[in-house]
Structures are given as structure tokens and as C-alpha cells.
Design an enzyme around this catalytic site. Sequence first.
Site, PDB file in Angstrom:
ATOM      1  N   ASP A 202       0.809  -1.220   0.000  1.00  9.55           N
ATOM      2  CA  ASP A 202       0.000   0.000   0.000  1.00  9.55           C
ATOM      3  C   ASP A 202       0.843   1.270   0.000  1.00  9.55           C
ATOM      4  O   ASP A 202       0.341   2.367   0.229  1.00  9.55           O
ATOM      5  CB  ASP A 202      -0.981   0.008   1.174  1.00  9.55           C
ATOM      6  CG  ASP A 202      -0.287  -0.098   2.528  1.00  9.55           C
ATOM      7  OD1 ASP A 202       0.932  -0.366   2.550  1.00  9.55           O
ATOM      8  OD2 ASP A 202      -0.962   0.084   3.557  1.00  9.55           O
ATOM      9  N   GLU A 287      13.119  -2.160  12.103  1.00 12.48           N
ATOM     10  CA  GLU A 287      14.188  -1.910  11.151  1.00 12.48           C
ATOM     11  C   GLU A 287      15.562  -2.055  11.813  1.00 12.48           C
ATOM     12  O   GLU A 287      16.473  -2.677  11.254  1.00 12.48           O
ATOM     13  CB  GLU A 287      14.044  -0.498  10.557  1.00 12.48           C
ATOM     14  CG  GLU A 287      12.762  -0.294   9.761  1.00 12.48           C
ATOM     15  CD  GLU A 287      11.523   0.025  10.600  1.00 12.48           C
ATOM     16  OE1 GLU A 287      10.434   0.229  10.014  1.00 12.48           O
ATOM     17  OE2 GLU A 287      11.651   0.062  11.842  1.00 12.48           O
TER      18      GLU A 287
END
Length: 341
Positions: A202, A287
Site C-alpha cells: 500500500d 528496522e
Amino acid sequence: YSAMYWLRSPGRLVAALGFLLGVNLFAVYLLTRDGPSAGCEDPRKAAAQAELITQLQRNLSQLQLRLRSPAATGSNVVSTKTRGTTLYVITPTYARWTQKADLTRLCQTLMHVPSLHWIVVEDSEVKTRLVTRFLARCEVASTHLNVRTAEHLRRHEKEPVWKKSRGVEQRNLAIDWLRESARTGQLPGKSERGVVYFGDDDNTYDIQLFEEMRDTRVVSVWPVGICGGLRFEGPRCQGGRVTGWYTAWGFERPFQIDMAGFAVSLRLLLAHPEARIDPSAARGYLESSLLETLVSMQDLEPRAEDCSKVLVWHTRTEVPNMKHEDRLIKQGKPSNPFIET
């Protein structure tokens, strides 16, 4: 697929488009030389002929635009230096009303990127028919995987978006697949000279982003638009070095960057078999949980003109209001289930 590969050469693309342009011009000439409806006494035939001429003229306009496009002129062709580098784009996905729409948009972006392999991983106990059929139609080389997120890691309907992160186990499965494929010599592209990127379905991508990451040696980085409550978020860069981070929160994070803001050399990933994304990592640390095992801040490689350009946006598709469909489902009268959306 072989025809698409053949047409990736700018010279061949120009030749093919030129041929099609000539065919359309000749067809328009034949149909209009004696007037649009010459020889057509039947009004229906005349109208059909006029519609055909209109469609041919539309085709001409589209072909002329294609001949002037970067792909035809060669201005966006992968350099010979990086032509052998395969991009491995990992996309977690899950069932929702907008899933097919999101995947369609991403597929039609990736179709313009050469030397790319798309790894689509469903958050599902089985590979669904919708995604299976979709990938069969999408003209991007792909691998379809699936794994269901463990119950304690799933975000439930009323939980806020930031509470639990989606896609962690799916990304890790794709990393495992890359390692196993490399070990057994089954890696698409037949080379470990590749780059791995986590591309959510998305987000919105400028295709230039994929060429920016293609020559990644260790870990390349860039800003992400509409991210972290800011217009953009990511690394501060100067003179080809990362000097800090531009963010509004989580300043103690080792790597203050979004998942869409970096790419990793496949060789580096294979050289660190322990490197994975920690599904139990605190908010904002996903991350860092991967990057800390691979690289230090001084080794990061700025891209996008020293991190001065935004080439990816964390847009997120709006959740549609389906109250009428929900009502029909409760009544046992849903919209035609054979029309796939």
C-alpha cells in the site's frame, strides 16, 4: 515473458512501436480516404466504422506517446554496470477489501522495472485463490509464499495501528527463502549479486527508486514521504555520508528509518545467517533489529541525491466503509461472490 524481455531493449521497443504505428496509420488511411462512412449505407455499419476510426486514432496517440517515453528513448535503461543485478522486492500481504487493488497498483509499477523478482508472502495458512490468480496475471516474475502470523503477534480489529506491526513473519519467511534458494542454486537471476527491498503493497513508488538501489554494496538509504507524522522521515545526508536522522520521535533508535527507506545487498544478507527482523521488537525498532546485525551507521550509502529527493511514500490505503455490504452479508445476501474485487 520472453517477448517482454526482448522488448526491454530500447532499439527493439522503438522498432516494434514504429511498426504498430505504421499499421495503425495505414488502417486509418484505408478507412478515411473516401470519407469515414464511404460505402456504408447501413447507419449501424457507418457508426461502427466511425468508432473503429476513433479507436485507431486513439491507438496512434498512445503509440506516439510511447515512442517519446523514457523506456523507448533509452533514458531510463539500466546501466551496463548494474545490468546483472536482480532486485528482490519482498511484499507481505493479507486479506482485506483493498488487497487486490493495492497489489494491482504495485504490480503495474514493478512491470516497468527490469531485472526484478517479486516475492509476495501472504499472512495466511494457505495460498489464497485471489492472490494465486492475481500473480498468474501479473506480468512480473514472482514467487508466492505464505505463513500465518502467530496469534499473540496479530493485531486485532480494535487495536491501534501502532500497537503491533504486520508483516514481520512474512518478511522473515522471504529472507529464509532467499537463503535456501541461494544455498541450493535455485535463486532467480542465477546470481547472488542482488539487492533486497521490503516493499509494502500500500505504499507508492517512483520507479526511479529501484534504479537508485540497484548498485547497493552494503545498505543504501533514502527518505520516505508522509511518514512518522512528518512530510518525510529518514536519514540526514551530506557529502555521500549519513550524518544523522530527520524524525519526530524515537530518537534513541539506532536506525531511525522506515522499512521502505533502505535496501540491503543480498550478499551481505547471506553472509549473516542470523540476520532477521525481531517480531517482538518494540514499536519503531523492527528496522533496527535487522540493520544492527548487518551494518553500522557510517557504512550506510545515501541515495536519492544525497537523501534530498523523496521517491517512496508511506501512503496507506484508506479502509473503505463497507456498512451496506456488511449488512447484506448478515442477511445472507452478499454481492455476487463470483465478481472478484
